[in-house]
Design an enzyme around this catalytic site. Sequence first.
Site, PDB file in Angstrom:
ATOM      1  N   CYS A  56       0.818  -1.222   0.000  1.00 18.05           N
ATOM      2  CA  CYS A  56       0.000   0.000   0.000  1.00 18.05           C
ATOM      3  C   CYS A  56       0.847   1.265   0.000  1.00 18.05           C
ATOM      4  CB  CYS A  56      -0.924   0.028   1.206  1.00 18.05           C
ATOM      5  SG  CYS A  56      -1.985  -1.403   1.304  1.00 18.05           S
ATOM      6  N   HIS A  72      -3.125   6.805   4.055  1.00  8.55           N
ATOM      7  CA  HIS A  72      -3.608   5.587   3.400  1.00  8.55           C
ATOM      8  C   HIS A  72      -4.951   5.205   4.021  1.00  8.55           C
ATOM      9  CE1 HIS A  72      -4.022   1.651   1.864  1.00  8.55           C
ATOM     10  NE2 HIS A  72      -3.544   1.004   2.906  1.00  8.55           N
ATOM     11  N   ASN A 115     -10.096  -0.342   1.388  1.00  5.15           N
ATOM     12  CA  ASN A 115      -8.643  -0.216   1.238  1.00  5.15           C
ATOM     13  C   ASN A 115      -8.269  -0.597  -0.199  1.00  5.15           C
ATOM     14  OD1 ASN A 115      -5.886  -0.553   1.222  1.00  5.15           O
ATOM     15  ND2 ASN A 115      -5.794  -1.727   3.124  1.00  5.15           N
TER      16      ASN A 115
END
Length: 337
Positions: free
Chosen positions: A116, A256, A286
């Site tokens: 990520c 994030h 996500n």
Amino acid sequence: MRENKAVGIIGLGCYVPEKVLTNFDLEKMVDTSNDWIVERTGIKQRHIAGDDVATSDLAVKAAEQALADAGISADELDLIIVGTATPDMYFPSVACIIQNKLKATKAAAFDLSAGCSGFVYGLVTGSQFIISGLYKKVLVVGAETLSKILDWTDRNTCVLFGDGAGAAVLSVVDDGYGILGVELGAEGAGGHYLSLPAGGSRLPASELTVANRSHFVHMNGNEVFKFAIKVMGEAALKALENASLKPEDVDCFIPHQANIRIIQSAAKRLKMPMEKVMINVDKYGNTSSASIPIALKEAVMNGKVKKDDTIVLVGFGAGLTWASCVIKWCKEDNTIV
Ligand code: ACO
């Protein structure tokens, strides 16, 4: 000889597939509830790519938008970097696939594997090529189809992720603007907490790996959660220190989008009021390396990020990795395509 070392984002784009999967849809698939998911993660829905859609398809759409926003054509690109954990295939890279689709014939191209954190790792990497004077225009993409590597019978993981892509064009910008400070890091010792065990040289694909569901995401959620809580705030503070700035100098914090509780904890560590924090985890879940550029684009679109603002991007992810970047926003207007 280069006269200006400031490198910043001159164009942004993002794309998510049309199909929406809500928590209520998930209630029919695994033993979960909308209340559990919202309370523990803040996620209400996520976008899911169709069976015939791969990561490069999303990446191209985000990249085209970013190029249009930057007002440049693909043949002006010198380099394409794609941060992804879900490439179309082992090789060629997503970067090479989109180089061809965009007709960016002059551009070098490679993928970057940092989970990520991939988009911010890509921004920092791409900016170095411009600072060195080697390249002028670099496209950085974060693109994922996590839905393709999720075990849709595992409630611990399948409720968390979504598909999407975000892209940014990097170029030299006016002095004082662009990337002011960075922080990259890794803790390989924790890598086993978040992995896709099979399909590589350690565990090549076999009937057994398929039977054992080893081609899906495996995660120790509690350990990843503890790691994220620790590194998100620290990474942002280090990037700010690197830029000789303090949290109070920040106009917009773009973390994030993994879990609302992780975001709140990072904001608390930075003593950042929540109105300065960009949150869209409720809409997309996500999306891994795509989450930060999608959130950044939305923040610009809705006026949360304006010219002269100081913003902080910070991510964490598989590896384990973390990455943060302080940017003085240089774009004149918010009329992103
Ligand atoms: N629905 C209902 N119950 C569930 C679900 C679900 N979807 N998932 C787990 N549970 C249950 C568990 O089985 C457990 O039950 P038990 O107590 O009977 O054993 C209970 O809920 C509590 O589980 P915990 O894991 O303790 O729940 P927690 O509050 O820690 O939240 C979560 C779990 C949301 C996964 C959290 O740990 C988290 O967000 N971790 C970080 C994950 C993350 O961000 N990963 C992405 C990393 S970035 C990248 O590179 C991809």
